[in-house]
Design an enzyme around this catalytic site. Structure first.
Site, PDB file in Angstrom:
ATOM      1  CG  HIS A   1      -1.722  -0.893   1.701  1.00 19.54           C
ATOM      2  ND1 HIS A   1      -1.418  -2.051   2.249  1.00 19.54           N
ATOM      3  CD2 HIS A   1      -3.277  -1.091   1.331  1.00 19.54           C
ATOM      4  CE1 HIS A   1      -2.357  -3.012   2.305  1.00 19.54           C
ATOM      5  NE2 HIS A   1      -3.450  -2.537   1.689  1.00 19.54           N
TER       6      HIS A   1
ATOM      7  CD  GLU B   1      -8.008  -8.148  -1.629  1.00 18.82           C
ATOM      8  OE1 GLU B   1      -6.932  -7.660  -2.027  1.00 18.82           O
ATOM      9  OE2 GLU B   1      -7.788  -8.534  -0.409  1.00 18.82           O
TER      10      GLU B   1
ATOM     11  CG  ASP C   1      -4.311 -10.591  -1.596  1.00 13.35           C
ATOM     12  OD1 ASP C   1      -3.423 -10.527  -2.441  1.00 13.35           O
ATOM     13  OD2 ASP C   1      -4.591  -9.618  -0.992  1.00 13.35           O
TER      14      ASP C   1
HETATM   15  C1  XUL Z   1      -7.781  -6.409   3.821  1.00 14.58           C
HETATM   16  C2  XUL Z   1      -6.975  -6.744   2.574  1.00 14.58           C
HETATM   17  C3  XUL Z   1      -6.313  -5.888   2.088  1.00 14.58           C
HETATM   18  C4  XUL Z   1      -5.850  -5.952   0.745  1.00 14.58           C
HETATM   19  C5  XUL Z   1      -5.170  -4.665   0.089  1.00 14.58           C
HETATM   20  O1  XUL Z   1      -8.519  -7.550   4.378  1.00 14.58           O
HETATM   21  O2  XUL Z   1      -6.852  -8.201   2.322  1.00 14.58           O
HETATM   22  O3  XUL Z   1      -4.768  -5.846   2.750  1.00 14.58           O
HETATM   23  O4  XUL Z   1      -5.529  -6.988   0.111  1.00 14.58           O
HETATM   24  O5  XUL Z   1      -5.778  -3.628   0.875  1.00 14.58           O
HETATM   25 CO    CO Z   2      -6.075  -8.896   0.596  1.00  8.14          CO
END
Ligand code: XUL
Ligand code: CO
Length: 437
Positions: free
Chosen positions: A127, A258, A322
């Site tokens: 980020h 996401e 992720d």
């Molecule tokens: C929060 C999450 C974040 C996103 C990026 O749950 O997964 O870390 O991946 O903002």
């Molecule tokens: Co995430």
């Protein structure tokens, strides 16, 4: 993200020299840990070696490295302190003095690149606010980002590690408590727009292959103070502006949304894969965005681990993963390292079936437990997850090569075209899957 500083030893040894020694050009952050080797015959107690992940091994026409495209996330691994709503930080990182200074930010970044390199991972993610401190004004914040991304670019060139994706933190600062893109205050919406503008610019500068939007505060706690259609329309307009700006500056990365159903808001607009797909299609944004699926979010939405990955892929919109897990017996986002071979097999089967994730990858949005306080735990956790996915890849490749399971579904349809009561054979399918994991 936490405002708690790392633990002080409280014995006077936390003086400046303890940290500034890491400013030296040849400083080593993870002393005693070298490049992680592949050692398939290692025993159970050897956890600082790969037993399954063999980067250059070819599986179904691509190397493991190409299929898996592993990435380390900067926020958990280099900004996580172990603090939770009930307790103070537990994770002491010897290079991190807990200050909000540029010197500290640079040390963390250099520690990060040593970590990625020793682990043998080719991608990282961040980020904007993970890597550079927020200043008094947006101009100062952006200047900090310029300086830090100069160093990041230098470290990327030196190590060959690339940026899988960047994202903007549009949820931690109090200004965003009522949302960013969906905030009813146009001033805040404009601030978020300016932040994303800069985010896309630094993503381009660092050659990011994707750019993620996770709408942490885009949702509601009570419908009583919320006009959902206005907020969703504002979000769509915000996404459209981001897509337009991406084109304007010639950034070629894929834009990803996401999904997550709840936490921090009670109801998040990007609830799950199908909700986001419906949103994108409704607002005619489906050609501009794909999805970044996090299985811990999927299970929080009440679905099976692989569900959102399968759904996004079915619609041609699976962009990246992720890669993490929750504890299905808990109702919150634990961001654990994925260690379940069966889950990894199902995920990799979908990824092989769509011929890979590129330009996406498997980003470890995971954190070590707050009790895992040793520096070695940072490595062991990633290695364990990478080995799990290497096994998942091998299993999935075998399932597809032998074709028994896929043929079974086709044959079933041919033999049972007539819609009379007949067995769905779930247990038979499950027994076949277990043969491979
Ligand atoms: C929060 C999450 C974040 C996103 C990026 O749950 O997964 O870390 O991946 O903002
Ligand atoms: Co995430």
């Amino acid at each position: 993200m936490s405002s708690f500083a790392p633990l002080s030893k409280g014995d006077g040894s936390n003086d400046a020299a303890q940290y500034t020694k890491f400013d030296a050009a040849d400083a080593e952050f993870f002393k005693g840990i070298g490049t992680i080797p592949y050692k398939p015959d290692a025993g159970p107690t050897e956890t600082l070696v790969y037993k399954h992940y063999n980067a250059k091994e070819v599986v179904r026409g691509k190397t493991m490295e190409e299929w898996l495209r592993f990435s380390v996330c900067f926020w958990h691994t280099f900004r996580g302190t172990g603090a939770d709503p009930f307790g103070f930080p537990t994770l002491v990182r010897p290079w991190d003095d807990g200050s909000n200074t540029m010197e500290n930010a640079k040390r963390r970044l250099r520690a990060g690149f040593e970590f990625f390199t020793k682990l043998g991972v080719k991608y990282w993610t961040f980020h904007d606010r993970d890597i550079a401190p927020e200043g008094e004004t947006l101009a100062e914040t952006n200047k900090n980002l310029d300086e830090i991304t100069d160093l990041a670019l230098e470290l990327q060139k030196k190590t060959g590690v690339k940026l899988l994706w960047a994202t903007c933190n549009l949820f931690a600062h109090p200004r965003y408590m009522n949302g960013a893109a969906s905030n009813p205050d146009a001033h805040i919406l404009a601030y978020a727009g300016a932040q994303v503008k800069k985010g896309l610019e630094i993503a381009k500068k660092l050659g990011a292959e994707n750019f993620v939007f996770w709408g942490g505060r885009e949702g509601y706690h009570t419908i009583l103070n919320t006009n959902v259609l206005t907020e969703l329309t504002n979000m769509a307009n915000f996404f459209r502006m981001a897509a337009d700006y991406k084109k304007k500056i010639g950034f070629t990365g894929t834009l990803l949304i996401e999904p997550k159903p709840k936490e921090p808001t009670k109801h998040q607009y990007d609830y799950d894969a199908m909700t986001v797909i419906g949103f994108l299609k409704h607002f005619k944004l489906e050609n501009e965005f794909k999805l970044n699926i996090e299985p811990n979010h999927t299970t929080l939405a009440g679905h099976g681990y692989e569900h959102d990955i399968v759904m996004a892929s079915a619609f041609g919109l699976l962009g990246s993963v992720d890669s993490n897990t929750g504890s299905p017996d808990l109702g919150w986002d634990t961001d654990q390292f994925p260690m379940d071979v069966k889950n990894a097999t199902l995920v990799m089967k979908t990824i092989i079936e769509q011929n890979g994730l590129q330009p996406g990858g498997l980003n470890f949005d995971c954190k070590v437990r707050r009790e895992s306080t040793a520096l070695a735990d940072m490595f062991i956790s990633h290695i364990g997850a990478m080995d799990t996915f290497a096994r998942g890849l091998r299993n999935a490749a075998k399932i597809l090569e032998e074709g028994v399971m896929t043929k079974h579904v086709k044959k079933y349809i041919m033999d049972n075209g007539n819609p009379t009561a007949c067995s769905g054979q779930q247990e038979h399918c499950e027994a076949m899957l277990n043969y491979y994991v």
